[in-house]
Design a protein around this motif. Structure first.
Motif, PDB file in Angstrom:
ATOM      1  N   ARG A  30      47.426  93.327  75.528  1.00 58.96           N
ATOM      2  CA  ARG A  30      47.341  93.917  76.747  1.00 58.96           C
ATOM      3  C   ARG A  30      46.113  92.501  77.322  1.00 58.96           C
ATOM      4  O   ARG A  30      46.561  92.220  78.485  1.00 58.96           O
ATOM      5  CB  ARG A  30      46.766  94.830  76.106  1.00 58.96           C
ATOM      6  CG  ARG A  30      46.809  95.615  78.032  1.00 58.96           C
ATOM      7  CD  ARG A  30      46.384  97.171  77.941  1.00 58.96           C
ATOM      8  NE  ARG A  30      47.237  97.811  78.047  1.00 58.96           N
ATOM      9  CZ  ARG A  30      48.185  98.398  79.494  1.00 58.96           C
ATOM     10  NH1 ARG A  30      47.857  97.702  79.803  1.00 58.96           N
ATOM     11  NH2 ARG A  30      48.725  99.347  79.222  1.00 58.96           N
ATOM     12  N   GLU A  31      45.177  92.251  76.964  1.00 61.69           N
ATOM     13  CA  GLU A  31      44.267  91.396  77.132  1.00 61.69           C
ATOM     14  C   GLU A  31      44.981  89.999  77.613  1.00 61.69           C
ATOM     15  O   GLU A  31      44.873  89.271  78.628  1.00 61.69           O
ATOM     16  CB  GLU A  31      43.176  91.019  76.451  1.00 61.69           C
ATOM     17  CG  GLU A  31      41.943  92.340  76.356  1.00 61.69           C
ATOM     18  CD  GLU A  31      41.420  92.369  75.059  1.00 61.69           C
ATOM     19  OE1 GLU A  31      41.074  91.722  74.849  1.00 61.69           O
ATOM     20  OE2 GLU A  31      39.876  93.406  75.681  1.00 61.69           O
ATOM     21  N   ILE A  32      45.507  89.696  77.044  1.00 57.06           N
ATOM     22  CA  ILE A  32      46.575  88.362  77.026  1.00 57.06           C
ATOM     23  C   ILE A  32      47.900  88.352  77.968  1.00 57.06           C
ATOM     24  O   ILE A  32      47.792  87.667  79.241  1.00 57.06           O
ATOM     25  CB  ILE A  32      47.433  87.695  75.186  1.00 57.06           C
ATOM     26  CG1 ILE A  32      45.905  86.941  74.662  1.00 57.06           C
ATOM     27  CG2 ILE A  32      48.393  86.301  76.314  1.00 57.06           C
ATOM     28  CD1 ILE A  32      46.508  87.335  73.274  1.00 57.06           C
ATOM     29  N   ALA A  33      48.690  89.924  78.572  1.00 60.36           N
ATOM     30  CA  ALA A  33      49.402  89.758  78.866  1.00 60.36           C
ATOM     31  C   ALA A  33      48.441  89.813  80.095  1.00 60.36           C
ATOM     32  O   ALA A  33      49.500  89.570  81.314  1.00 60.36           O
ATOM     33  CB  ALA A  33      50.386  90.967  78.662  1.00 60.36           C
ATOM     34  N   ASN A  49      57.136  85.575  84.234  1.00 64.80           N
ATOM     35  CA  ASN A  49      58.208  86.640  85.333  1.00 64.80           C
ATOM     36  C   ASN A  49      59.009  88.146  84.596  1.00 64.80           C
ATOM     37  O   ASN A  49      59.253  88.742  83.629  1.00 64.80           O
ATOM     38  CB  ASN A  49      60.052  85.887  84.335  1.00 64.80           C
ATOM     39  CG  ASN A  49      61.086  86.332  86.051  1.00 64.80           C
ATOM     40  OD1 ASN A  49      60.354  86.984  86.397  1.00 64.80           O
ATOM     41  ND2 ASN A  49      62.337  85.474  85.079  1.00 64.80           N
ATOM     42  N   ALA A  50      57.728  89.197  84.573  1.00 64.75           N
ATOM     43  CA  ALA A  50      57.540  90.581  83.906  1.00 64.75           C
ATOM     44  C   ALA A  50      57.069  90.809  85.248  1.00 64.75           C
ATOM     45  O   ALA A  50      57.083  90.852  86.148  1.00 64.75           O
ATOM     46  CB  ALA A  50      56.525  90.566  82.492  1.00 64.75           C
ATOM     47  N   ALA A  57      55.119  92.351  80.140  1.00 66.67           N
ATOM     48  CA  ALA A  57      54.529  90.924  79.968  1.00 66.67           C
ATOM     49  C   ALA A  57      54.105  91.359  78.502  1.00 66.67           C
ATOM     50  O   ALA A  57      54.187  90.333  77.542  1.00 66.67           O
ATOM     51  CB  ALA A  57      53.251  91.016  80.560  1.00 66.67           C
ATOM     52  N   MET A  58      53.558  92.534  77.879  1.00 64.40           N
ATOM     53  CA  MET A  58      52.527  92.239  76.697  1.00 64.40           C
ATOM     54  C   MET A  58      54.337  92.160  75.677  1.00 64.40           C
ATOM     55  O   MET A  58      53.772  91.995  74.361  1.00 64.40           O
ATOM     56  CB  MET A  58      52.871  94.121  76.626  1.00 64.40           C
ATOM     57  CG  MET A  58      50.864  94.395  77.268  1.00 64.40           C
ATOM     58  SD  MET A  58      50.748  96.111  77.169  1.00 64.40           S
ATOM     59  CE  MET A  58      50.520  96.401  75.772  1.00 64.40           C
ATOM     60  N   SER A  59      55.280  93.197  76.129  1.00 61.50           N
ATOM     61  CA  SER A  59      56.531  92.496  75.434  1.00 61.50           C
ATOM     62  C   SER A  59      57.047  91.233  74.465  1.00 61.50           C
ATOM     63  O   SER A  59      56.750  90.938  73.860  1.00 61.50           O
ATOM     64  CB  SER A  59      57.767  93.551  75.734  1.00 61.50           C
ATOM     65  OG  SER A  59      59.231  93.352  74.784  1.00 61.50           O
ATOM     66  N   MET A  60      56.898  90.118  75.419  1.00 60.09           N
ATOM     67  CA  MET A  60      56.993  88.710  76.216  1.00 60.09           C
ATOM     68  C   MET A  60      55.662  88.072  74.578  1.00 60.09           C
ATOM     69  O   MET A  60      56.451  87.700  74.143  1.00 60.09           O
ATOM     70  CB  MET A  60      56.807  88.724  76.928  1.00 60.09           C
ATOM     71  CG  MET A  60      57.981  89.248  78.194  1.00 60.09           C
ATOM     72  SD  MET A  60      58.115  88.206  79.612  1.00 60.09           S
ATOM     73  CE  MET A  60      59.293  87.723  81.096  1.00 60.09           C
ATOM     74  N   ILE A  61      54.673  88.622  75.241  1.00 63.02           N
ATOM     75  CA  ILE A  61      53.206  88.521  74.395  1.00 63.02           C
ATOM     76  C   ILE A  61      53.375  88.970  72.822  1.00 63.02           C
ATOM     77  O   ILE A  61      53.198  87.659  72.017  1.00 63.02           O
ATOM     78  CB  ILE A  61      52.490  88.839  74.511  1.00 63.02           C
ATOM     79  CG1 ILE A  61      51.517  88.270  76.466  1.00 63.02           C
ATOM     80  CG2 ILE A  61      50.690  88.175  74.133  1.00 63.02           C
ATOM     81  CD1 ILE A  61      52.083  86.363  76.710  1.00 63.02           C
TER      82      ILE A  61
END
Length: 144
Positions: free
Chosen positions: A107-110, A118-119, A125-129
Motif C-alpha cells: 500500500r505504501e509503495i502504491a 494508470n490505476a 495500484a496495489m494489485s499492480m505492485i
C-alpha cells in the motif's frame, strides 16, 4: 505568451543525487547542446533526499538549449527491493523466492507511485505492485 515547443524529449533513469556526465547523459543531451553540468547540478540538488533510488526523468529540450525536467517516481521494482531489503529479484521465479512483502508495504509503495500509475483506485495500484513483486520472486503476505 505562446507555449514553447521542445525540439527534443529525452527519457533517462538516473541515480538520485549521484548523476554524472557519463555515457547515458552525454550521448543523450550532448547532441542537443544542453549544458550537461547545469543539468546534473539541478537533478542532483532536486533528488538529494532520495539517494539510493533510481529516478526516471523526462527532459524537454528547447531551441535555445534550455530544458525542463519532469521527475517521475522510482520504478516499482526499485521500491519493492528497498522495502524488503534485497539486492535483486529472483532469477528463477516462481521456483525461487527471495523474500516476503506485506500488504501494508505494498500500500505504501502504491501510494507513492499512484500519480505515475494508470490505476483508478489505490486497490488497483496495489494489485499492480503486488503483481510486480510476485514476478520478482517475492511472496505477498498479510500484515503481521
Amino acid at each position: 505568451m505562446a507555449e514553447r515547443k521542445p525540439v527534443a524529449v529525452v527519457k533517462a533513469q538516473l541515480p538520485a543525487g549521484k548523476a554524472t556526465a557519463g555515457q547515458q547523459l552525454g550521448g543523450a543531451l550532448g547532441p542537443h547542446g544542453v549544458n550537461i553540468g547545469a543539468f546534473i547540478k539541478q537533478f542532483n540538488d532536486a533528488t538529494s533526499n532520495q539517494v539510493g533510488l533510481i529516478i526516471p526523468v523526462i527532459i524537454k529540450i528547447y531551441a535555445d538549449r534550455s530544458f525542463d525536467i519532469t521527475y517521475k517516481t522510482p520504478p516499482a521494482a526499485v521500491l519493492i527491493k528497498k522495502a524488503i531489503g534485497v539486492e535483486k529479484g529472483s532469477a528463477k521465479t516462481p521456483k525461487m523466492n527471495v523474500g516476503k512483502i506485506t500488504k501494508k508495504q505494498i500500500r505504501e509503495i502504491a501510494e507513492t507511485k499512484m500519480k505515475d500509475l494508470n490505476a483508478a483506485s489505490i486497490e488497483a495500484a496495489m494489485s499492480m505492485i503486488a503483481g510486480s513483486a510476485r514476478s520478482m520472486g517475492i511472496t505477498v503476505v498479510d500484515d503481521e
